[in-house]
Each structure stands twice: as structure tokens, then as C-alpha cells.
Design an enzyme around this catalytic site. Structure first.
Site, mmCIF file in Angstrom:
data_model
loop_
_atom_site.group_PDB
_atom_site.id
_atom_site.type_symbol
_atom_site.label_atom_id
_atom_site.label_comp_id
_atom_site.label_asym_id
_atom_site.label_seq_id
_atom_site.Cartn_x
_atom_site.Cartn_y
_atom_site.Cartn_z
ATOM 1 C CG ASP A 1 44.731 38.980 44.918
ATOM 2 O OD1 ASP A 1 44.280 37.810 44.776
ATOM 3 O OD2 ASP A 1 45.547 39.779 44.255
ATOM 4 C CD GLU B 1 45.069 36.515 39.339
ATOM 5 O OE1 GLU B 1 45.425 36.388 38.084
ATOM 6 O OE2 GLU B 1 44.446 37.475 39.719
#
Length: 426
Positions: free
Chosen positions: A98, A164
Site C-alpha cells: 500500500d 500496512e
């Protein structure tokens, strides 16, 4: 006596891992691909739980290698399973995929110009923490290992993890959800390895710490309620903005005057405050959000308790009320000491003894910690700064920059850790 035993193990493993398959041609062949993948992912970043195109790219690559692929894990995660020609243990390798709500300022040919919505606001999107490099590196590792199945005694599980940096409000996500959905099972993982590129560590270097290496992270929301009034008549109301300022000041005294910082570091940061609509109106309420970082469980409990007490007491003292809600985000990232001792010679072999250095614990956080709660794990930092740079920019900033030259060592390190763990000392 304890130190003698550890030294003996280190010497034994150094000799044990000295002879491994020579994959230098594979590493050289994959480097340009890894850089190309990284540039494409950097230019097309996606926020947590929305990494649809990134996941599609990863899955397509893994399938092309003949790796068994599962998609839609923890929303957008991708998991690949590669079985070696011989039976053995199971190693998991993790990369986060991400990006962040940050508008990039770098002048790069692959600069991100992507925008999205975050917490109701239009924001730029950027891989301002290096997750693009982590993804590209693990894609490279998958290709190298898939071409060398005959050298693998066991199974490799590739975990490409979304969110994350945290899932959107109201959603589950990240490593915690992956574990909940059984990513460490079927086949059951025996050990897990992960890395994080670092913009302030020179290319070619690896930093690590045995035991607690990164902090537990919590988020907090403080809601302050006062009494609305005209800005020219503050005595007729209760100012939530003033109360918020006093709370912010008070929270910092918990760190500076109540926390034993010689034991472990701790941080309380208010990252956002929202209140009011007009210059001449004292509003009725205010809201603050922020983060807490701790490296010790007792300190964590004390900070949480004192924050709630202080927020409520300060607000009451100024005629208002306030609540403080605290939520866990990540646990302490804990490198299993036995696993570190066993695998350190591998890192020293691939990077060179002088390029592998111990580091102090940091107050940054990683949800890799949730994998480590269930299985032994080793998480280390990979150099991404151009050697000789006089200026490097921190992670999570618009100027964050990584040197592509650092990624080949990442591919080597993760590949060699996998092979050495599976093929030696079983």
C-alpha cells in the site's frame, strides 16, 4: 556461559551456510525487471485495502512463474505458494503493497500524480515509505526461486500484504486480518522474513536488531465538548480549542515528566485537530487524533491510563468535558533472538560483514509484528540512500527518495535467507 553458547552457534552457522547455490547470474538477470516493476508501482500507487491494480500485477506475475496463487486475502492481498522439489519446512516472505496519502514533490520520470480520497479529503497518493520497492523485490525473489525449485528443500509462501499503514476507518485490514484469515496456515509457516527499505541507510548496508526492534503503535481520538458562543464574548461560553491546547501541552508532560525514557523510548503525537467554522464563533466541540508509540508493555499500559485521566481532568478544569479513545494499531516488532543468531551469517555473507550493523530500537511501527506473534520472525532494514548523499528525506514525506541500486541486495538477502533456512540445519 550464555555468551559462549551464542558465539559457538554463530561460528557453527557461519560455516554451515558458507556453501550455498551460486545464483549470481539469476540476480543479475532480474535486477532491471525489479527496477522496472518498482517504477511502475511507484507511478501507480494505491491506498490501503484499495490496491486492486497492484494486486492484479503481482498475481499475474506469480501465475506466470507457475506459483500457486490466492487473491482477495484480507481484501486485496495476494499469497503465492512455491513447493520445492524436496520436502521440508515452510518459510514465509512478506512485502507490503500500500501507499500513503502524500503528494509527491520529487521530479522523477516515474513520479506519482495519482489523487484519491482519504478521510473525506482529496489527497495525493505516493509510495512515501518504500512499499513499492518491497513489492518489486519480493516479485524478483519469487522469480529467482521459481527457477531454482530443485534447490529448495521445503515450501516458500510469498505474502503480499495490503494496508500496512492501516485500513480505512471502519474496515479491518493489514497483517492482523491476514493472520485472522489463516495466511500462516495450510501450509503452516515455520519462520517468516521481512525487510524495509530505509532512505537514511546507504545502499549496500543492512541494519538489524535482535529482540524488540520497532514500537507498538496505537491511535487515539480525543473529543472535547465546550459551549458555543460569540467570539467577542468568550466568557459566555466554554472554548474547546483552548481546552485542546491545554490537553496537547499536558500530554507531552506524560512523556517528559512521567515516563522513564532511559528504559525505552515513548512518543505521544497529535497529528490532527479539527474545530470551528468561522473566525468570530467559539465552537461547541473539537476533535484531535494522534498516535502513541511504546517499546515496553508496562509503559504502554501506564501511558494509556494517564492519557485518559489527564484528558478528562484538564477538560473539567476549564469547564468542559472530554473523552479519550485509544485503539491498538500494531504490536511490538520482535525479532526472535534464536532466529536472528541462526540467520545473521547469511546476511553477512550476501552484504559483507562490515555492511551488516546492529541498530537501536526505533519508535516507528510495523504490523509485521502480528506475523511474529504467531511464528518466529526476522525483520531487517535495507539501505536505500545513495552513498555520499549529504541530504536524505525521512519516510512519509513528499520528498522521500530511494536509490534503485539498493534493491538487488534485497533480492539476494531474502532469497538466500530462504534457501539457508530451508536447506541447512533442519
Amino acid at each position: 556461559m550464555k555468551y559462549v553458547v551464542v558465539l559457538a552457534i554463530g561460528l557453527f552457522t557461519t560455516g554451515l551456510f558458507a556453501q550455498g547455490p551460486n545464483l549470481e547470474k539469476d540476480y543479475a538477470a532480474i535486477e532491471d525487471k525489479v527496477i522496472e516493476w518498482r517504477h511502475d508501482i511507484h507511478q501507480n500507487p494505491e491506498l490501503g485495502n484499495r490496491e486492486f491494480k497492484t494486486a492484479e500485477k503481482i498475481a499475474k506475475h506469480l501465475k506466470s512463474l507457475g506459483i500457486e496463487v490466492q487473491t482477495g486475502v484480507a481484501h486485496t492481498g495476494v499469497v503465492g505458494v512455491l513447493k520445492g522439489d524436496k520436502a521440508g519446512k515452510v518459510v514465509a516472505l512478506r512485502a507490503d503493497i500500500d501507499a500513503l496519502p502524500v503528494t509527491e514533490r520529487n521530479d522523477l520520470p516515474f513520479k506519482s500524480t495519482v489523487t484519491s480520497e482519504f478521510l473525506g479529503e482529496k489527497v495525493g497518493v505516493m509510495h512515501a515509505c518504500g512499499h513499492d520497492t518491497h513489492t518489486a523485490i519480493l516479485m524478483g525473489v519469487a522469480e529467482v526461486l521459481s527457477k531454482n525449485k530443485d534447490k529448495i528443500n521445503g515450501t516458500v509462501k510469498f505474502i503480499f500484504q495490503p494496508a500496512e499503514e492501516g485500513p480505512p476507518p471502519g474496515e479491518e485490514g493489514g497483517a492482523l486480518l491476514m493472520v485472522k484469515e489463516g495466511v500462516l496456515k495450510n501450509p503452516d509457516v515455520d519462520a517468516i522474513f521481512g525487510l524495509h527499505i530505509n532512505s537514511q541507510t546507504p545502499v549496500g548496508m543492512i541494519r538489524y536488531k535482535s529482540g524488540g526492534t520497532m514500537a507498538a503503535a496505537q491511535s487515539f481520538t480525543i473529543k472535547v465538548k465546550g459551549k458555543q458562543s460569540h467570539g467577542s464574548q468568550p466568557w459566555s461560553g466554554v472554548d474547546p480549542i483552548l481546552i485542546s491546547a491545554k490537553i496537547i501541552d499536558g500530554l507531552q508532560t506524560i512523556i517528559s515528566r512521567e515516563t522513564e525514557l532511559t528504559n525505552e523510548a515513548a512518543v505521544i503525537t497529535v497529528g490532527k485537530i479539527k474545530s470551528g467554522v468561522r473566525f468570530n464563533i467559539i465552537p461547541e466541540s473539537a476533535e484531535m487524533i494522534g498516535t502513541i508509540r511504546t517499546l515496553d508493555y508496562d509503559m504502554k499500559d501506564k501511558l494509556n491510563r494517564r492519557m485518559v485521566e489527564m484528558v478528562e481532568t484538564i477538560a473539567k478544569a476549564y469547564g468542559g468535558t472530554a473523552t479519550c479513545e485509544i485503539k491498538d494499531a500494531t504490536d511490538i516488532t520482535y525479532n526472535d533472538p534464536a532466529l536472528v543468531t541462526r540467520m545473521l551469517p547469511t546476511l553477512q555473507r550476501v552484504a559483507g560483514d562490515t555492511n551488516v550493523v546492529t541498530a537501536k530500537a526505533i519508535t516507528g511501527a510495523e504490523d509485521f509484528s502480528y506475523f511474529q506473534r504467531d511464528v518466529p520472525g526476522f525483520f531487517f532494514f535495507l539501505g536505500g540512500m545513495t552513498p555520499g548523499n549529504t541530504e536524505s528525506f525521512p519516510h512519509h514525506t513528499p520528498d522521500f527518495l530511494i536509490d534503485d541500486a539498493g534493491m538487488q541486495l534485497g533480492v539476494k538477502a531474502m532469497t538466500e535467507l530462504t534457501l539457508d533456512y530451508l536447506n541447512n540445519g533442519q
